[in-house]
Write a protein that holds these residues in place. Structure first.
Motif, PDB file in Angstrom:
ATOM      1  N   UNK A   1       0.823  -1.208   0.000  1.00 17.39           N
ATOM      2  CA  UNK A   1       0.000   0.000   0.000  1.00 17.39           C
ATOM      3  C   UNK A   1       0.857   1.258   0.000  1.00 17.39           C
ATOM      4  N   UNK A   2       1.875   1.278   0.859  1.00 15.04           N
ATOM      5  CA  UNK A   2       2.726   2.463   0.955  1.00 15.04           C
ATOM      6  C   UNK A   2       3.446   2.711  -0.366  1.00 15.04           C
ATOM      7  N   UNK A   3       4.026   1.660  -0.951  1.00 17.38           N
ATOM      8  CA  UNK A   3       4.768   1.827  -2.201  1.00 17.38           C
ATOM      9  C   UNK A   3       3.836   2.289  -3.319  1.00 17.38           C
ATOM     10  N   UNK A   4       2.628   1.734  -3.351  1.00 15.88           N
ATOM     11  CA  UNK A   4       1.694   2.077  -4.429  1.00 15.88           C
ATOM     12  C   UNK A   4       1.199   3.518  -4.330  1.00 15.88           C
ATOM     13  N   UNK A   5       0.954   3.981  -3.111  1.00 15.29           N
ATOM     14  CA  UNK A   5       0.295   5.272  -2.938  1.00 15.29           C
ATOM     15  C   UNK A   5       1.231   6.429  -2.633  1.00 15.29           C
ATOM     16  N   UNK A   6       2.447   6.152  -2.163  1.00 20.79           N
ATOM     17  CA  UNK A   6       3.331   7.254  -1.773  1.00 20.79           C
ATOM     18  C   UNK A   6       3.813   8.039  -2.988  1.00 20.79           C
ATOM     19  N   UNK A   7       3.668   7.456  -4.177  1.00 23.45           N
ATOM     20  CA  UNK A   7       4.027   8.168  -5.402  1.00 23.45           C
ATOM     21  C   UNK A   7       3.269   9.485  -5.503  1.00 23.45           C
ATOM     22  N   UNK A   8       1.976   9.476  -5.143  1.00 23.40           N
ATOM     23  CA  UNK A   8       1.167  10.685  -5.260  1.00 23.40           C
ATOM     24  C   UNK A   8       1.530  11.728  -4.217  1.00 23.40           C
ATOM     25  N   UNK A   9       2.390  11.363  -3.240  1.00 25.53           N
ATOM     26  CA  UNK A   9       2.905  12.328  -2.270  1.00 25.53           C
ATOM     27  C   UNK A   9       4.190  12.974  -2.760  1.00 25.53           C
ATOM     28  N   UNK A  10       4.643  12.589  -3.951  1.00 26.81           N
ATOM     29  CA  UNK A  10       5.869  13.155  -4.512  1.00 26.81           C
ATOM     30  C   UNK A  10       7.129  12.481  -4.029  1.00 26.81           C
ATOM     31  N   UNK A  11       7.029  11.269  -3.490  1.00 29.44           N
ATOM     32  CA  UNK A  11       8.190  10.550  -2.971  1.00 29.44           C
ATOM     33  C   UNK A  11       8.512   9.380  -3.899  1.00 29.44           C
ATOM     34  N   UNK A  12       9.762   9.302  -4.343  1.00 28.10           N
ATOM     35  CA  UNK A  12      10.217   8.172  -5.132  1.00 28.10           C
ATOM     36  C   UNK A  12      10.991   7.206  -4.249  1.00 28.10           C
ATOM     37  N   UNK A  13      10.669   5.914  -4.329  1.00 29.34           N
ATOM     38  CA  UNK A  13      11.326   4.884  -3.529  1.00 29.34           C
ATOM     39  C   UNK A  13      12.125   3.985  -4.470  1.00 29.34           C
ATOM     40  N   UNK A  14      13.427   3.856  -4.197  1.00 24.84           N
ATOM     41  CA  UNK A  14      14.315   3.041  -5.029  1.00 24.84           C
ATOM     42  C   UNK A  14      14.890   1.919  -4.165  1.00 24.84           C
ATOM     43  N   UNK A  15      14.511   0.690  -4.499  1.00 17.62           N
ATOM     44  CA  UNK A  15      15.005  -0.474  -3.779  1.00 17.62           C
ATOM     45  C   UNK A  15      16.335  -0.917  -4.376  1.00 17.62           C
ATOM     46  N   UNK A  16      17.280  -1.232  -3.498  1.00 18.79           N
ATOM     47  CA  UNK A  16      18.601  -1.687  -3.914  1.00 18.79           C
ATOM     48  C   UNK A  16      18.818  -3.082  -3.332  1.00 18.79           C
TER      49      UNK A  16
END
Length: 522
Positions: A293-308
Motif C-alpha cells: 500500500x505504501x509503495x503504491x500510494x506514496x508516489x502521489x505524495x511526490x516521494x520516489x522509492x528506489x530499492x537496492x
C-alpha cells in the motif's frame, strides 16, 4: 558539477545516468514512479546509487539513503581525478570536474551521525510486532496494551513506557480479559523477553524524544541543491529486522504526513532502500499488505522509492510491478539456481530485439548496467546496455575527521543530540504505585497552569485508534519537541525574560508554555 564538451549532461528535466549506443536519461517528472537497482556484490550498485543521488541533489531534490558499508559517505567530499574516472568521462563526452554535495549524517545509535528516534506510539503495534518477531496471539496482546494506554491517556514514548504499560495490563489481566479477550501474564512475559532482545540490539536508543521531524529530511542547501541524508547503517545491519522496520516506519510516516501532490515536475524526496530483501523476508501478510500500500500510494505524495538489492526476485511481484525505473548490474550464473535467477531478472525488462538480455546480464563488466527508465508516456523504455557515468564526488568512505567537520556545521546540530525524558506512561504509573500522583481535586504539579495542561490531556486522551497517539498525547509530544529544542538551543533565558519582564504577546506565549508545562517532566 561535471561540465560537458557535448550536449550530454543533466538538464532541467532529466538526469544523465550513462551512455551506450544512446544516452540513458532518468526523467525527473517520472522519478516518483519508483525504481530498482540490482546486481551481485562488487558490480557497481553503490556507484550507480551515488550517480543517481548526485543527479537528484543537483536538481534540488532531497535524498535519503542507507549506507551499509560506508562507501556512500564520499558524496560529501570532492571527487578525485583518477585515471579510470577521466577515461570513462572522456569516452562519454564529459569533462570531469570534482564536486561535492551537502550531506547530513544520521545514526540510530548516535555514534557516526545525529541520533534518529521515534516514539513507541508512532511506531505502532504492527511494526513493533515485526521488530520483536511476535506471533498473532502476542501481537493481539500488544494491541491491547496500546488501546489501554490510549484510554488511560498515557504517553508511550520510550522502552520503559512500553514495559510499564505491559506490567500494568499483566496486573489487570483478569479485568481486561472480559473486555478485550484473553490477556495472560505468560504472554505478557514473552513480550517482555522479546523487548529485552530488542533493547540488546539497540532498540532502546531508537525509541524516545526528541523524535525525528521528517521535514529535516526534506531540506535544500543555500545553492538550492537537495540535501543528501545518509543513514549510517553498518552497525544497524547487525540487527536486520530493526533496520528494515525502521525504514518501513519512515516510509509510513512520509505517507501519512505528506499532502497529495499528484505527479510533480520533480520528486519532493527520493528514498533509497539498500538491502531491500530484508524488508520482505518472512514478513507476515498484514505487513506485506502495508508495504504494498505504501509503495503504491506514496508516489502521489511526490516521494520516489528506489530499492537496492542483488536480484529482482528479492522483491515480491506486487511491489516489483510498481518499480518503473530499472538499473541491472551483472549477475553470476554458475549453478542452475543462478541461471533461473538471471532468467527471472531478464523477464522484468521490456525486451530489446538487439539484445539477448539474459546473456548480457552475465557478461556485464564493473560499472556497466542494463537500464530501462520510464518514457514520457509513463511506459518503460526498451532495455539498453550502458556504461554508468563516473560520480563527481569522491568514490569511497570519508575519514572520521571529515565526518566530524561535516556534523559540526550540520543544519540540525544540537536539535536531536540530547535525549529528553518527558513525563509519560512510566512516570505516571510509578506515581500511582507510590501514591504520589496528583488527585483531580488537589493542586496539580505546576500550579494552575499545570492543571490546564492536565485537563487538555484528560479531555482529549481517549477513544483513539490502536497504535495512534490520542489528541492529548499529540499535544503533549508536540510541546515536548518544541520546548525541548528551544531548551537545548540555549533559550531558557529567553523564556525567563518572557515571564518576568515582558508584556503583551510575550506574556501570552509564556502563559501558553506554562499552561502545557504540566505535561513535561523537568
Amino acid at each position: 558539477m561535471a561540465e560537458t564538451a557535448t550536449p550530454i549532461s543533466d538538464t532541467d528535466h532529466s538526469i544523465f545516468i550513462g551512455k551506450g549506443e544512446q544516452p540513458a536519461w532518468l526523467t525527473l517528472g517520472l522519478a516518483n514512479r519508483h525504481g530498482l537497482v540490482t546486481g551481485a556484490t562488487g558490480t557497481g550498485k553503490t556507484v550507480s546509487l551515488q550517480v543517481m543521488a548526485e543527479g537528484f541533489s543537483r536538481a534540488g531534490v532531497p535524498v535519503f539513503a542507507a549506507d551499509i558499508k560506508g562507501d556512500l559517505s564520499g558524496i560529501s567530499e570532492p571527487g578525485e581525478a583518477k585515471d579510470f574516472i577521466l577515461k570513462r568521462a572522456k569516452d562519454m563526452g564529459l569533462t570531469f570536474q570534482p564536486d561535492q554535495f551537502s550531506t547530513i549524517f544520521w545514526d540510530v545509535f548516535g555514534e557516526q551521525g545525529h541520533p534518529v528516534r521515534a516514539t513507541v506510539s508512532e511506531m505502532g503495534p504492527l511494526l513493533l510486532s515485526r521488530m520483536m518477531d511476535l506471533n498473532d496471539v502476542q501481537e493481539g496482546v500488544l494491541n491491547v496494551a496500546f488501546r489501554v494506554a490510549d484510554e488511560q491517556g498515557l504517553l508511550l514514548l520510550d522502552m520503559k513506557d512500553l514495559r510499564a504499560i505491559l506490567s500494568f495490563i499483566a496486573e489487570h489481566a483478569a479485568d481486561l480479559t472480559t473486555q478485550y479477550g484473553n490477556v495472560s501474564k505468560q504472554t505478557v512475559g514473552t513480550i517482555q523477553r522479546q523487548l529485552l532482545v530488542l533493547e540488546n540490539q539497540g532498540g532502546d536508543k531508537f525509541f524516545g524524544e526528541p523524535a525525528l521531524s521528517l521535514a529535516d529530511f526534506m531540506r535544500t542547501d543555500r545553492d538550492g541543491r537537495g540535501m543528501v541524508n545518509i543513514l549510517v547503517a553498518d552497525k544497524l545491519m547487525q540487527s536486520p529486522k530493526l533496520y528494515a522496520t525502521f525504514l518501513l516506519w519512515m516510509l509510513s510516516e512520509l505517507f501519512e504526513q505528506l499532502p497529495e501532490v499528484g505527479d510533480p515536475p520533480k520528486p519532493k524526496l527520493v528514498f533509497f532502500f539498500d538491502e531491500a530483501h530484508l524488508l520482505f523476508n518472512d514478513a507476515p501478510k498484514a505487513l506485506m499488505d502495508k508495504i504494498e500500500q505504501v509503495v503504491r500510494l506514496i508516489r502521489s505524495k511526490g516521494v520516489g522509492v528506489y530499492f537496492v538489492t542483488q536480484n529482482p526476485i528479492d522483491v515480491p511481484d506486487k511491489v516489483l510491478a510498481q518499480l518503473g525505473n530499472r538499473v541491472q548490474h551483472a549477475l553470476r550464473a554458475f549453478t542452475p539456481r543462478d541461471q533461473k535467477a538471471v532468467a527471472a531478472a531478464a523477464q522484468t525488462f521490456r525486451p530489446n530485439p538487439k539484445l539477448n538480455t539474459a546473456q548480457v546480464i552475465t557478461e556485464l563488466g564493473k560499472g556497466e548496467a542494463l537500464v530501462s527508465f520510464l518514457e514520457g508516456n509513463g511506459t518503460p523504455a526498451v532495455v539498453e546496455r550502458v556504461m554508468v557515468r563516473p560520480p563527481s564526488a569522491r568514490i569511497g568512505p570519508i575519514t572520521a575527521e571529515e565526518r566530524k567537520t561535516i556534523m559540526g556545521s550540520s543544519p540540525v546540530k544540537g536539535k536531536y543530540d540530547t535525549t529528553i525524558d518527558a513525563e509519560s506512561a512510566y512516570e505516571v504509573l510509578q506515581k500511582r504505585v507510590t501514591g504520589t500522583a496528583a488527585t483531580t481535586d488537589g493542586p496539580a504539579e505546576g500550579g494552575i497552569l499545570g492543571q490546564i495542561g492536565s485537563i487538555v490531556g484528560t479531555v482529549f486522551g481517549t477513544n483513539t485508534p490502536r497504535g495512534k497517539m490520542s489528541t492529548g498525547q499529540v499535544i503533549a509530544r508536540s510541546v515536548t519537541r518544541s520546548v525541548t529544542n528551544k531548551v537545548v538551543g540555549g533559550i531558557v533565558a529567553d523564556l525567563g525574560k518572557s515571564v518576568g519582564g515582558s508584556l503583551g504577546g510575550s506574556v501570552g506565549r509564556a502563559l501558553v508554555r506554562g499552561a502545557l508545562g504540566g505535561l513535561l517532566r523537568r
